[in-house]
Scaffold this motif. Structure first.
Motif, PDB file in Angstrom:
ATOM      1  N   ARG A  13       0.871  -1.174   0.000  1.00 52.58           N
ATOM      2  CA  ARG A  13       0.000   0.000   0.000  1.00 52.58           C
ATOM      3  C   ARG A  13       0.914   1.232   0.000  1.00 52.58           C
ATOM      4  O   ARG A  13       1.746   1.363   0.904  1.00 52.58           O
ATOM      5  CB  ARG A  13      -0.826  -0.058   1.290  1.00 52.58           C
ATOM      6  N   ALA A  16     -11.612  -3.790   2.600  1.00 56.75           N
ATOM      7  CA  ALA A  16     -11.623  -2.739   1.570  1.00 56.75           C
ATOM      8  C   ALA A  16     -10.195  -2.384   1.153  1.00 56.75           C
ATOM      9  O   ALA A  16      -9.910  -2.214  -0.043  1.00 56.75           O
ATOM     10  CB  ALA A  16     -12.350  -1.505   2.101  1.00 56.75           C
ATOM     11  N   GLU A  17      -9.316  -2.304   2.135  1.00 60.77           N
ATOM     12  CA  GLU A  17      -7.929  -1.945   1.845  1.00 60.77           C
ATOM     13  C   GLU A  17      -7.247  -3.044   1.012  1.00 60.77           C
ATOM     14  O   GLU A  17      -6.464  -2.762   0.105  1.00 60.77           O
ATOM     15  CB  GLU A  17      -7.198  -1.739   3.169  1.00 60.77           C
ATOM     16  N   MET A  47      -8.785  -5.086  -1.071  1.00 62.28           N
ATOM     17  CA  MET A  47      -9.334  -5.092  -2.424  1.00 62.28           C
ATOM     18  C   MET A  47      -8.725  -3.969  -3.271  1.00 62.28           C
ATOM     19  O   MET A  47      -8.666  -4.071  -4.490  1.00 62.28           O
ATOM     20  CB  MET A  47     -10.863  -4.970  -2.379  1.00 62.28           C
ATOM     21  N   ASN A  48      -8.270  -2.900  -2.616  1.00 58.50           N
ATOM     22  CA  ASN A  48      -7.652  -1.779  -3.323  1.00 58.50           C
ATOM     23  C   ASN A  48      -6.130  -1.762  -3.203  1.00 58.50           C
ATOM     24  O   ASN A  48      -5.496  -0.774  -3.557  1.00 58.50           O
ATOM     25  CB  ASN A  48      -8.206  -0.462  -2.781  1.00 58.50           C
ATOM     26  N   ALA A  49      -5.547  -2.858  -2.709  1.00 59.34           N
ATOM     27  CA  ALA A  49      -4.095  -2.882  -2.499  1.00 59.34           C
ATOM     28  C   ALA A  49      -3.356  -2.915  -3.831  1.00 59.34           C
ATOM     29  O   ALA A  49      -3.887  -3.378  -4.844  1.00 59.34           O
ATOM     30  CB  ALA A  49      -3.717  -4.099  -1.655  1.00 59.34           C
ATOM     31  N   GLU A  50      -2.123  -2.437  -3.808  1.00 60.62           N
ATOM     32  CA  GLU A  50      -1.275  -2.537  -5.003  1.00 60.62           C
ATOM     33  C   GLU A  50      -0.835  -3.990  -5.223  1.00 60.62           C
ATOM     34  O   GLU A  50      -0.787  -4.473  -6.347  1.00 60.62           O
ATOM     35  CB  GLU A  50      -0.056  -1.623  -4.814  1.00 60.62           C
ATOM     36  N   ILE A  55     -12.046 -10.708  -8.749  1.00 64.84           N
ATOM     37  CA  ILE A  55     -11.544  -9.326  -8.652  1.00 64.84           C
ATOM     38  C   ILE A  55     -10.013  -9.338  -8.654  1.00 64.84           C
ATOM     39  O   ILE A  55      -9.403  -9.977  -7.791  1.00 64.84           O
ATOM     40  CB  ILE A  55     -12.029  -8.660  -7.347  1.00 64.84           C
ATOM     41  N   ILE A 109      -6.344  -8.126  -7.858  1.00 62.65           N
ATOM     42  CA  ILE A 109      -5.640  -7.307  -6.870  1.00 62.65           C
ATOM     43  C   ILE A 109      -4.524  -6.594  -7.646  1.00 62.65           C
ATOM     44  O   ILE A 109      -3.733  -7.237  -8.338  1.00 62.65           O
ATOM     45  CB  ILE A 109      -5.041  -8.190  -5.755  1.00 62.65           C
ATOM     46  N   GLY A 110      -4.454  -5.268  -7.520  1.00 64.94           N
ATOM     47  CA  GLY A 110      -3.525  -4.502  -8.373  1.00 64.94           C
ATOM     48  C   GLY A 110      -3.914  -4.749  -9.818  1.00 64.94           C
ATOM     49  O   GLY A 110      -5.090  -4.670 -10.181  1.00 64.94           O
ATOM     50  N   ASP A 111      -2.938  -5.098 -10.661  1.00 62.57           N
ATOM     51  CA  ASP A 111      -3.281  -5.366 -12.064  1.00 62.57           C
ATOM     52  C   ASP A 111      -3.440  -6.865 -12.335  1.00 62.57           C
ATOM     53  O   ASP A 111      -3.401  -7.305 -13.484  1.00 62.57           O
ATOM     54  CB  ASP A 111      -2.238  -4.734 -13.007  1.00 62.57           C
TER      55      ASP A 111
END
Lengths: 278, 278
Positions: free
Chosen positions: B186, B225-226, B228-231, B251, B253-255
């Motif tokens: 992150r 939430a963090e 799911m939006n982690a790098e 979903i 994670i990152g790319d």
């Protein structure tokens, strides 16, 4: 050479009854069990216990290696080969020998007949003392072998002068005791939790006995506050039958003595149970 | 006759290494364990694992029947007697043979050396897929043998096309995976939960390795939430080392590919680990 143990279809002396260290109960605590009494050679509530044992296996996706008829036969063989009389039957079904140390394979089925040792008789006269302990059992409706927390807190229970713990969930409700179900008496009614508990066979039959004795029964959640103000309180199990709770730490439940409804149930229980043996 | 197992101070062929059915691991799932790798005959992070194994025993009030020196000697004997090379050492300490079926007695100590089987190599290239599962481990800081939930949900994990589960607590934070610790990246920092988890030895050393590589580390809670939006996201264990998480269900994670910090850690890990063998 007694005692004799059932192990995967064979009858062997207990000292030779062993599971390889690759078994998933030993490696990963993965297994289920059931336990019931027999008196004068007759098992008590056997069909209820076989129902639950088969259901527990299904809920953990364990392939039971014996059908109901074979389990019933094993019970009678165990009782007979161990000399009849009084005792307790314990079945354990494990995840089997796992080459990868994690994935259940063909389960190991063990059946044991051990001498019955009930609680000290004076506990039925004075009642028992409990502590309240914050804990929610994993998979509460499956009779798994997981008793880590119950065993871990035994020294703490004894240190506080108590005999058992009542498990309190995060909503401040009491669900169960460490190896028993839980009931209270409130406005003359027997009240007992029904959600997220192990549905004990003794609990089931105490409810039926209450109906026979015209004691009304309510199945619903019971809060800690309600327990502390209850007229009477009870824990029950195959080993204990109905056992009065008279103290929570130093706080008396009711007047600190076994109450009239508890006494009525305790008195009627042996005759009721005897009607369900065979 | 290989493999050879350590059983209460004796070395016996694995097929003869068994515990009587009265053992508390079999009856009540009561025991602890530890596991670590050895490569070219040299155990990895052995002192850290012995520390933790001794601590787990203390936390469950189990009397360890061997001191640190004897455990260390057993490790080296197990490796040697099983032909050296690469493998994994597993110690299990149970509640022992309990006459009453509930109270721990003299524990049984088992040591096993098994061939090492890591995850499929392609998983380090593509990363793994996880599911989120609501679960809080009991006694999370003790390495108990209780894997009921982890094993129970394996079919569900596979059915959803995933390899592992991340455990989500009631506050919607992710604590651990089913047999691994959990980290995310992150803002270029490695972030990993530290409360109510099993403090993994690989996690500990990944943090030290990150310091060597000038990657900043934060130990704190990580929300769903963090994540799911982690790098980037990682699970780690003795078996896996650092393993990239690239999907949570469908979903990305990152790319959806192993990120640069994960790659840096994976690349540096074998040399770092080799420095801690012996």
């Amino acid at each position: 050479m007694l005692p004799i143990v059932y192990l995967n279809g064979q009858y062997v002396p207990k000292e030779e009854a062993a599971l390889n260290v690759a078994d998933l109960a030993i490696l990963r605590g993965f297994g289920i069990f059931d336990y019931f009494r027999y008196t004068q050679g007759r098992p008590r509530f056997i069909e209820d216990h076989l129902d639950r044992f088969l259901r527990s296996a299904k809920l953990l996706s364990l392939d039971m290696p014996a059908d109901r008829e074979a389990l019933r036969e094993a019970v009678h063989q165990l009782i007979q080969r161990n000399g009849g009389g009084d005792g307790g039957i314990r079945f354990v079904l494990t995840g089997g020998y796992a080459p990868d140390g994690y994935t259940p394979t063909r389960p190991n089925l063990v059946g044991m007949a051990d001498p019955f040792q009930g609680p000290p008789p004076e506990q039925y006269e004075t009642g028992i003392r409990v502590i309240l302990h914050r804990y929610e059992r994993e998979l509460p409706e499956v009779k798994t072998i997981n008793y880590l927390e119950g065993i871990r807190i035994q020294p703490m229970i004894r240190q506080r002068g108590a005999q058992y713990a009542l498990y309190v969930d995060r909503e401040e409700n009491i669900r169960e005791s460490d190896r028993s179900n839980f009931l209270i008496v409130r406005d003359g009614k027997l009240v007992t939790p029904t959600d997220n508990i192990l549905h004990g066979i003794t609990r089931l039959h105490l409810i039926k006995l209450a109906a026979e004795l015209d004691i009304p029964v309510e199945e619903r959640t019971v809060s800690v506050a309600e327990f502390m103000n209850a007229e009477e309180a009870i824990i029950c199990s195959s080993v204990k039958g109905a056992m009065p709770i008279t103290y929570a730490d130093d706080i008396a439940i009711g007047d600190g003595k076994p109450g009239p409804i508890t006494r009525k149930l305790m008195q009627a229980w042996p005759e009721y149970a005897a009607r369900h043996e065979g």
